[in-house]
Motif scaffolding. Sequence first.
Motif, short mmCIF file in Angstrom:
data_model
loop_
_atom_site.label_atom_id
_atom_site.label_comp_id
_atom_site.label_asym_id
_atom_site.label_seq_id
_atom_site.Cartn_x
_atom_site.Cartn_y
_atom_site.Cartn_z
N SER A 73 0.84 -1.20 0.00
CA SER A 73 0.00 0.00 0.00
C SER A 73 0.87 1.24 0.00
O SER A 73 1.96 1.26 0.60
CB SER A 73 -0.95 0.01 1.21
OG SER A 73 -0.23 -0.10 2.41
N VAL A 74 0.39 2.29 -0.67
CA VAL A 74 1.11 3.56 -0.76
C VAL A 74 0.10 4.70 -0.71
O VAL A 74 -0.95 4.63 -1.36
CB VAL A 74 1.92 3.69 -2.08
CG1 VAL A 74 2.69 5.00 -2.10
CG2 VAL A 74 2.85 2.51 -2.27
N ILE A 75 0.43 5.72 0.04
CA ILE A 75 -0.39 6.93 0.05
C ILE A 75 0.54 8.12 0.20
O ILE A 75 1.59 8.03 0.86
CB ILE A 75 -1.44 6.90 1.18
CG1 ILE A 75 -2.45 8.03 1.00
CG2 ILE A 75 -0.80 6.93 2.56
CD1 ILE A 75 -3.69 7.87 1.86
N ASN A 118 0.58 0.39 -10.49
CA ASN A 118 0.99 1.42 -11.43
C ASN A 118 2.52 1.53 -11.48
O ASN A 118 3.17 1.56 -10.43
CB ASN A 118 0.38 2.76 -11.03
CG ASN A 118 0.74 3.88 -11.99
OD1 ASN A 118 1.81 4.48 -11.89
ND2 ASN A 118 -0.16 4.15 -12.92
N GLU A 119 3.08 1.59 -12.67
CA GLU A 119 4.53 1.57 -12.82
C GLU A 119 5.21 2.77 -12.17
O GLU A 119 6.31 2.66 -11.61
CB GLU A 119 4.92 1.51 -14.30
CG GLU A 119 4.48 2.71 -15.12
CD GLU A 119 5.00 2.66 -16.55
OE1 GLU A 119 6.21 2.40 -16.72
OE2 GLU A 119 4.20 2.88 -17.48
N TYR A 120 4.54 3.94 -12.19
CA TYR A 120 5.16 5.12 -11.60
C TYR A 120 5.16 5.04 -10.07
O TYR A 120 6.11 5.48 -9.41
CB TYR A 120 4.43 6.38 -12.05
CG TYR A 120 4.54 6.64 -13.54
CD1 TYR A 120 5.74 6.44 -14.22
CD2 TYR A 120 3.44 7.09 -14.27
CE1 TYR A 120 5.84 6.66 -15.58
CE2 TYR A 120 3.53 7.32 -15.63
CZ TYR A 120 4.73 7.10 -16.28
OH TYR A 120 4.83 7.33 -17.64
N VAL A 121 4.11 4.49 -9.52
CA VAL A 121 4.04 4.32 -8.06
C VAL A 121 5.11 3.34 -7.60
O VAL A 121 5.83 3.59 -6.62
CB VAL A 121 2.63 3.83 -7.65
CG1 VAL A 121 2.61 3.53 -6.15
CG2 VAL A 121 1.58 4.87 -7.99
N LEU A 122 5.24 2.22 -8.29
CA LEU A 122 6.27 1.25 -7.95
C LEU A 122 7.66 1.85 -8.10
O LEU A 122 8.55 1.62 -7.26
CB LEU A 122 6.14 0.01 -8.85
CG LEU A 122 7.17 -1.11 -8.61
CD1 LEU A 122 7.09 -1.63 -7.18
CD2 LEU A 122 6.97 -2.23 -9.62
N LYS A 123 7.85 2.66 -9.13
CA LYS A 123 9.15 3.30 -9.35
C LYS A 123 9.49 4.26 -8.22
O LYS A 123 10.64 4.33 -7.77
CB LYS A 123 9.15 4.04 -10.69
CG LYS A 123 10.48 4.71 -11.02
CD LYS A 123 10.43 5.42 -12.37
CE LYS A 123 11.75 6.12 -12.68
NZ LYS A 123 11.69 6.84 -13.97
N ILE A 124 8.49 5.02 -7.74
CA ILE A 124 8.72 5.95 -6.64
C ILE A 124 9.25 5.21 -5.41
O ILE A 124 10.28 5.57 -4.83
CB ILE A 124 7.42 6.71 -6.28
CG1 ILE A 124 7.15 7.81 -7.30
CG2 ILE A 124 7.51 7.32 -4.88
CD1 ILE A 124 5.85 8.54 -7.05
N ASP A 146 -2.63 12.65 -9.68
CA ASP A 146 -2.52 12.18 -11.06
C ASP A 146 -1.31 11.25 -11.11
O ASP A 146 -0.18 11.68 -10.90
CB ASP A 146 -2.33 13.39 -11.98
CG ASP A 146 -2.15 12.99 -13.43
OD1 ASP A 146 -2.04 11.77 -13.72
OD2 ASP A 146 -2.08 13.89 -14.28
N LEU A 147 -1.55 9.98 -11.37
CA LEU A 147 -0.46 9.01 -11.30
C LEU A 147 0.64 9.28 -12.32
O LEU A 147 1.81 8.98 -12.08
CB LEU A 147 -1.01 7.59 -11.48
CG LEU A 147 -1.88 7.09 -10.33
CD1 LEU A 147 -2.38 5.67 -10.60
CD2 LEU A 147 -1.11 7.12 -9.02
N ASP A 148 0.29 9.85 -13.46
CA ASP A 148 1.33 10.19 -14.44
C ASP A 148 2.29 11.23 -13.88
O ASP A 148 3.48 11.24 -14.23
CB ASP A 148 0.71 10.71 -15.73
CG ASP A 148 0.06 9.60 -16.55
OD1 ASP A 148 0.36 8.42 -16.26
OD2 ASP A 148 -0.75 9.90 -17.44
#
Length: 326
Positions: A5-7, A34-40, A134-136
């Motif tokens: 989980s991420v917030i 989402n790839e950007y969330v995982l990357k963060i 915005d996930l992007d």
Amino acid sequence: MILNSVIIHEIRKEANTTNTATLYLSNSVLDVSNEYVLKIVTSLEESFSRKTLKRAKFSEDGFKEDFQDFTNIDIMNFSNVLTTKLKNNINGISQAKGGYLVFARYTTTQDFLAIFLVRNTEGSKLIPSAGSWDLDSTQYLDVEHFAMGTKINLSILNSESDDRYISLVRGNTDISHYFEAWIGLDDPKQENKDAQALYNIANQIDLPNGMTRDSLKRTIFDYAKSSTGKIVNLRDLSTYIFQDENYITNYCETNNVDIDGEFKLTGANLSRFYKVSVKANNIELTFPRSSFNPNEIEIIDGQVVIHSEELAQQIQSALNSNIDVE
């Protein structure tokens, strides 16, 4: 990494102003697929692991004031309460700055809860969207230069282990006292424990070609003895020995070693890396590890044999003089 989980919340406040801090609290968690969330989270984890870390446990204030049970964390409520508390804490601190607070639960070798404060500078701002983000836009978060961060090892915290379970970035002047006070740290020095952990590492870590265990320990001894205040910094030591500042810390991360990133190595804790000191049957021996060889000191059929004509002469002379042998 398995991301659970991420917030992300935002505290808005400029440094060196008396402006009251304001909040943008997300009302939903991010999509962990989402790839950007995982990357963060991956990038923050990697950047965090490249820092000098200190180890601690919770004190009874800070997080423990609001949460006593860390076995089943509701990250939405947990992050809302603590973000609001941090905002209130920095209202009266003019030099304090805001930023994005990234809360992430994930599993690598063990279960972790990580919290990172990432600055919201121009060119690295997230775009609010329907109470979240915005996930992007998350790809523009400046994760390489996060300001403050902590990792809580939930596997250790929720076990019977006496190991320290909090890792905190150390050695950055931007890490302000209010961040540590917000977490609430019981931070007694455990230099004996750190020294023992380093000694265990020296006995187990993979060695470079041509290096023996004894030569590794002697190198650690030389490094600590020559450093200012006999301070061992694991990243500096790793560079000194392995020409790779991440080598030792990677080993510690993989093997869940409880060791501070920087500590004093003095006295008997230091000597053991170079000398052997033993005492039995009213006989005490202290000698460099390098002396344990067939030409000087060895064990034969369970007996200690010392090959030294000079030592034999001194013992005989002392006995003949009717004085104690020293």
